[in-house]
Design a protein around this motif. Structure first.
Motif: not given
Length: 73
Positions: A67-73
């Motif tokens: 799993p990876t964590h994507h930061h939203g804009k």
């Protein structure tokens, strides 16, 4: 859905074999009503054994990745 416990497979085989013996005895004795009831039970035992076999064949590991964590804009 409830699945039969694979650890109980030997017991299910024992039950199936016993039912086959009882059906043969009932047929020899001419107990037709008993034969029909035992065949219904036999069908249930065979279905549970088939469920165990299907469940065992479907238990292949699946790689879900990391799993990876994507930061939203």
């Amino acid at each position: 859905m409830l699945w039969p416990d694979p650890a109980q497979c030997d017991r299910l085989v024992e039950i199936r074999d016993n039912l086959l013996d009882r059906i043969a005895e009932a047929e020899r004795e001419g107990w037709l009503g008993e034969v029909e009831g035992l065949r219904v039970s036999l069908a249930g035992a065979e279905d549970k054994l088939a469920q165990v076999d299907r469940r065992r064949s479907n238990l292949t590991p699946v790689d879900l990745g990391i799993p990876t964590h994507h930061h939203g804009k």
